[in-house]
Design a protein around this motif. Structure first.
Motif, PDB file in Angstrom:
ATOM      1  N   LEU A   7      -4.574   4.094  -3.308  1.00 56.79           N
ATOM      2  CA  LEU A   7      -3.652   3.621  -2.272  1.00 56.79           C
ATOM      3  C   LEU A   7      -2.322   4.361  -2.350  1.00 56.79           C
ATOM      4  O   LEU A   7      -1.745   4.728  -1.319  1.00 56.79           O
ATOM      5  CB  LEU A   7      -3.435   2.107  -2.401  1.00 56.79           C
ATOM      6  CG  LEU A   7      -4.649   1.236  -2.095  1.00 56.79           C
ATOM      7  CD1 LEU A   7      -4.337  -0.226  -2.374  1.00 56.79           C
ATOM      8  CD2 LEU A   7      -5.120   1.424  -0.669  1.00 56.79           C
ATOM      9  N   LYS A   8      -1.835   4.605  -3.558  1.00 59.65           N
ATOM     10  CA  LYS A   8      -0.585   5.372  -3.730  1.00 59.65           C
ATOM     11  C   LYS A   8      -0.761   6.797  -3.215  1.00 59.65           C
ATOM     12  O   LYS A   8       0.108   7.330  -2.521  1.00 59.65           O
ATOM     13  CB  LYS A   8      -0.187   5.417  -5.207  1.00 59.65           C
ATOM     14  CG  LYS A   8       0.507   4.182  -5.688  1.00 59.65           C
ATOM     15  CD  LYS A   8       0.946   4.371  -7.124  1.00 59.65           C
ATOM     16  CE  LYS A   8       0.294   3.293  -7.952  1.00 59.65           C
ATOM     17  NZ  LYS A   8       0.542   3.367  -9.356  1.00 59.65           N
ATOM     18  N   ARG A   9      -1.906   7.406  -3.568  1.00 53.52           N
ATOM     19  CA  ARG A   9      -2.179   8.781  -3.134  1.00 53.52           C
ATOM     20  C   ARG A   9      -2.186   8.852  -1.615  1.00 53.52           C
ATOM     21  O   ARG A   9      -1.565   9.738  -1.018  1.00 53.52           O
ATOM     22  CB  ARG A   9      -3.528   9.240  -3.692  1.00 53.52           C
ATOM     23  CG  ARG A   9      -3.939  10.627  -3.199  1.00 53.52           C
ATOM     24  CD  ARG A   9      -5.355  10.951  -3.551  1.00 53.52           C
ATOM     25  NE  ARG A   9      -6.264  10.106  -2.787  1.00 53.52           N
ATOM     26  CZ  ARG A   9      -7.534  10.378  -2.589  1.00 53.52           C
ATOM     27  NH1 ARG A   9      -8.065  11.450  -3.122  1.00 53.52           N
ATOM     28  NH2 ARG A   9      -8.295   9.585  -1.890  1.00 53.52           N
ATOM     29  N   PHE A  10      -2.873   7.894  -0.982  1.00 54.37           N
ATOM     30  CA  PHE A  10      -2.912   7.852   0.480  1.00 54.37           C
ATOM     31  C   PHE A  10      -1.507   7.791   1.058  1.00 54.37           C
ATOM     32  O   PHE A  10      -1.129   8.584   1.910  1.00 54.37           O
ATOM     33  CB  PHE A  10      -3.728   6.635   0.959  1.00 54.37           C
ATOM     34  CG  PHE A  10      -3.342   6.186   2.333  1.00 54.37           C
ATOM     35  CD1 PHE A  10      -3.765   6.880   3.442  1.00 54.37           C
ATOM     36  CD2 PHE A  10      -2.509   5.086   2.516  1.00 54.37           C
ATOM     37  CE1 PHE A  10      -3.380   6.484   4.716  1.00 54.37           C
ATOM     38  CE2 PHE A  10      -2.123   4.681   3.776  1.00 54.37           C
ATOM     39  CZ  PHE A  10      -2.562   5.393   4.879  1.00 54.37           C
ATOM     40  N   ARG A  11      -0.728   6.845   0.577  1.00 53.78           N
ATOM     41  CA  ARG A  11       0.607   6.619   1.127  1.00 53.78           C
ATOM     42  C   ARG A  11       1.487   7.857   0.965  1.00 53.78           C
ATOM     43  O   ARG A  11       2.188   8.266   1.896  1.00 53.78           O
ATOM     44  CB  ARG A  11       1.243   5.401   0.460  1.00 53.78           C
ATOM     45  CG  ARG A  11       2.568   4.998   1.055  1.00 53.78           C
ATOM     46  CD  ARG A  11       3.089   3.723   0.455  1.00 53.78           C
ATOM     47  NE  ARG A  11       3.198   3.740  -0.997  1.00 53.78           N
ATOM     48  CZ  ARG A  11       4.164   4.347  -1.681  1.00 53.78           C
ATOM     49  NH1 ARG A  11       5.116   4.999  -1.047  1.00 53.78           N
ATOM     50  NH2 ARG A  11       4.190   4.291  -3.005  1.00 53.78           N
ATOM     51  N   LYS A  12       1.433   8.462  -0.205  1.00 55.69           N
ATOM     52  CA  LYS A  12       2.270   9.646  -0.462  1.00 55.69           C
ATOM     53  C   LYS A  12       1.801  10.855   0.346  1.00 55.69           C
ATOM     54  O   LYS A  12       2.617  11.627   0.853  1.00 55.69           O
ATOM     55  CB  LYS A  12       2.306   9.948  -1.956  1.00 55.69           C
ATOM     56  CG  LYS A  12       3.100   8.893  -2.706  1.00 55.69           C
ATOM     57  CD  LYS A  12       3.140   9.135  -4.184  1.00 55.69           C
ATOM     58  CE  LYS A  12       3.947   8.021  -4.845  1.00 55.69           C
ATOM     59  NZ  LYS A  12       4.129   8.227  -6.264  1.00 55.69           N
ATOM     60  N   ASN A  13       0.480  11.032   0.470  1.00 56.30           N
ATOM     61  CA  ASN A  13      -0.050  12.146   1.261  1.00 56.30           C
ATOM     62  C   ASN A  13       0.347  12.052   2.727  1.00 56.30           C
ATOM     63  O   ASN A  13       0.477  13.060   3.408  1.00 56.30           O
ATOM     64  CB  ASN A  13      -1.571  12.235   1.145  1.00 56.30           C
ATOM     65  CG  ASN A  13      -2.013  12.803  -0.181  1.00 56.30           C
ATOM     66  OD1 ASN A  13      -1.231  13.356  -0.944  1.00 56.30           O
ATOM     67  ND2 ASN A  13      -3.292  12.653  -0.476  1.00 56.30           N
ATOM     68  N   ALA A  43      -9.227  -7.416  -0.641  1.00 58.44           N
ATOM     69  CA  ALA A  43     -10.574  -7.681  -0.148  1.00 58.44           C
ATOM     70  C   ALA A  43     -11.106  -6.440   0.565  1.00 58.44           C
ATOM     71  O   ALA A  43     -10.337  -5.576   1.008  1.00 58.44           O
ATOM     72  CB  ALA A  43     -10.539  -8.864   0.821  1.00 58.44           C
ATOM     73  N   VAL A  44     -12.397  -6.369   0.682  1.00 58.53           N
ATOM     74  CA  VAL A  44     -13.034  -5.257   1.394  1.00 58.53           C
ATOM     75  C   VAL A  44     -12.520  -5.191   2.825  1.00 58.53           C
ATOM     76  O   VAL A  44     -12.302  -4.097   3.362  1.00 58.53           O
ATOM     77  CB  VAL A  44     -14.568  -5.417   1.364  1.00 58.53           C
ATOM     78  CG1 VAL A  44     -15.247  -4.397   2.254  1.00 58.53           C
ATOM     79  CG2 VAL A  44     -15.087  -5.315  -0.062  1.00 58.53           C
ATOM     80  N   THR A  45     -12.301  -6.334   3.434  1.00 57.40           N
ATOM     81  CA  THR A  45     -11.808  -6.347   4.815  1.00 57.40           C
ATOM     82  C   THR A  45     -10.450  -5.657   4.937  1.00 57.40           C
ATOM     83  O   THR A  45     -10.162  -5.032   5.956  1.00 57.40           O
ATOM     84  CB  THR A  45     -11.712  -7.787   5.356  1.00 57.40           C
ATOM     85  OG1 THR A  45     -10.927  -8.572   4.448  1.00 57.40           O
ATOM     86  CG2 THR A  45     -13.076  -8.411   5.522  1.00 57.40           C
ATOM     87  N   PHE A  46      -9.628  -5.734   3.883  1.00 54.11           N
ATOM     88  CA  PHE A  46      -8.340  -5.041   3.889  1.00 54.11           C
ATOM     89  C   PHE A  46      -8.563  -3.529   3.925  1.00 54.11           C
ATOM     90  O   PHE A  46      -7.906  -2.810   4.683  1.00 54.11           O
ATOM     91  CB  PHE A  46      -7.509  -5.417   2.660  1.00 54.11           C
ATOM     92  CG  PHE A  46      -6.329  -4.511   2.441  1.00 54.11           C
ATOM     93  CD1 PHE A  46      -5.165  -4.683   3.162  1.00 54.11           C
ATOM     94  CD2 PHE A  46      -6.407  -3.463   1.529  1.00 54.11           C
ATOM     95  CE1 PHE A  46      -4.081  -3.833   2.968  1.00 54.11           C
ATOM     96  CE2 PHE A  46      -5.325  -2.614   1.338  1.00 54.11           C
ATOM     97  CZ  PHE A  46      -4.162  -2.791   2.063  1.00 54.11           C
ATOM     98  N   ILE A  47      -9.476  -3.032   3.105  1.00 57.05           N
ATOM     99  CA  ILE A  47      -9.753  -1.591   3.052  1.00 57.05           C
ATOM    100  C   ILE A  47     -10.248  -1.105   4.411  1.00 57.05           C
ATOM    101  O   ILE A  47      -9.813  -0.059   4.913  1.00 57.05           O
ATOM    102  CB  ILE A  47     -10.784  -1.265   1.945  1.00 57.05           C
ATOM    103  CG1 ILE A  47     -10.268  -1.694   0.565  1.00 57.05           C
ATOM    104  CG2 ILE A  47     -11.164   0.210   1.954  1.00 57.05           C
ATOM    105  CD1 ILE A  47      -9.007  -1.003   0.118  1.00 57.05           C
ATOM    106  N   VAL A  48     -11.135  -1.843   5.038  1.00 61.60           N
ATOM    107  CA  VAL A  48     -11.655  -1.470   6.353  1.00 61.60           C
ATOM    108  C   VAL A  48     -10.533  -1.493   7.388  1.00 61.60           C
ATOM    109  O   VAL A  48     -10.397  -0.562   8.189  1.00 61.60           O
ATOM    110  CB  VAL A  48     -12.817  -2.396   6.770  1.00 61.60           C
ATOM    111  CG1 VAL A  48     -13.241  -2.148   8.208  1.00 61.60           C
ATOM    112  CG2 VAL A  48     -13.994  -2.225   5.812  1.00 61.60           C
ATOM    113  N   LYS A  49      -9.721  -2.529   7.370  1.00 59.75           N
ATOM    114  CA  LYS A  49      -8.594  -2.635   8.314  1.00 59.75           C
ATOM    115  C   LYS A  49      -7.628  -1.465   8.121  1.00 59.75           C
ATOM    116  O   LYS A  49      -7.163  -0.866   9.095  1.00 59.75           O
ATOM    117  CB  LYS A  49      -7.867  -3.962   8.098  1.00 59.75           C
ATOM    118  CG  LYS A  49      -6.705  -4.188   9.035  1.00 59.75           C
ATOM    119  CD  LYS A  49      -6.055  -5.536   8.784  1.00 59.75           C
ATOM    120  CE  LYS A  49      -4.884  -5.787   9.705  1.00 59.75           C
ATOM    121  NZ  LYS A  49      -4.267  -7.096   9.480  1.00 59.75           N
ATOM    122  N   MET A  50      -7.337  -1.122   6.886  1.00 59.52           N
ATOM    123  CA  MET A  50      -6.425  -0.021   6.594  1.00 59.52           C
ATOM    124  C   MET A  50      -7.014   1.310   7.065  1.00 59.52           C
ATOM    125  O   MET A  50      -6.319   2.134   7.664  1.00 59.52           O
ATOM    126  CB  MET A  50      -6.122   0.017   5.101  1.00 59.52           C
ATOM    127  CG  MET A  50      -5.038   0.982   4.728  1.00 59.52           C
ATOM    128  SD  MET A  50      -4.559   0.694   3.006  1.00 59.52           S
ATOM    129  CE  MET A  50      -3.405   2.011   2.799  1.00 59.52           C
TER     130      MET A  50
END
Length: 99
Positions: A7-13, A43-50
């Motif tokens: 999640l950090k990598r995503f945000r920084k990229n 939750a998995v739903t958070f990952i999908v929503k993101m």
């Protein structure tokens, strides 16, 4: 790589702040902060929503891929497999002696 690292990598990229991400997802920044710190597992739903909100693959968010987008070749392979399956089913279900 842990989920919090991903999640950090995503945000920084994507040059986003934790507040940017939280606002886009309609959540409190403090909760997103806890996800990145690894204090809370989303939750998995958070990952999908993101993934949907930021147009990236869930594999990227989970640290399973290095590229944000799904592999288009994989989609083509799935389509080819479906077409092959249909042709095979047609062949198998064909009455005997009608070659």
């Amino acid at each position: 790589m842990t989920l919090s690292d991903s999640l950090k990598r995503f945000r920084k990229n994507f040059n986003l702040s934790q507040k940017n991400v939280a606002d886009k997802l309609g959540m409190k920044q403090s909760l997103y902060f806890r996800y990145e710190k690894g204090e809370t597992v989303p939750a998995v739903t958070f990952i999908v929503k993101m993934a949907n909100a930021f147009n990236v693959s869930t594999d990227y968010l989970l640290g399973l891929r290095d590229t944000p987008q799904p592999n288009e070749v994989g989609f083509e392979e799935v389509q080819e497999a479906r077409e092959f399956r249909k042709a095979l089913e047609k062949f198998v279900n064909q009455p005997k002696g009608s070659d």
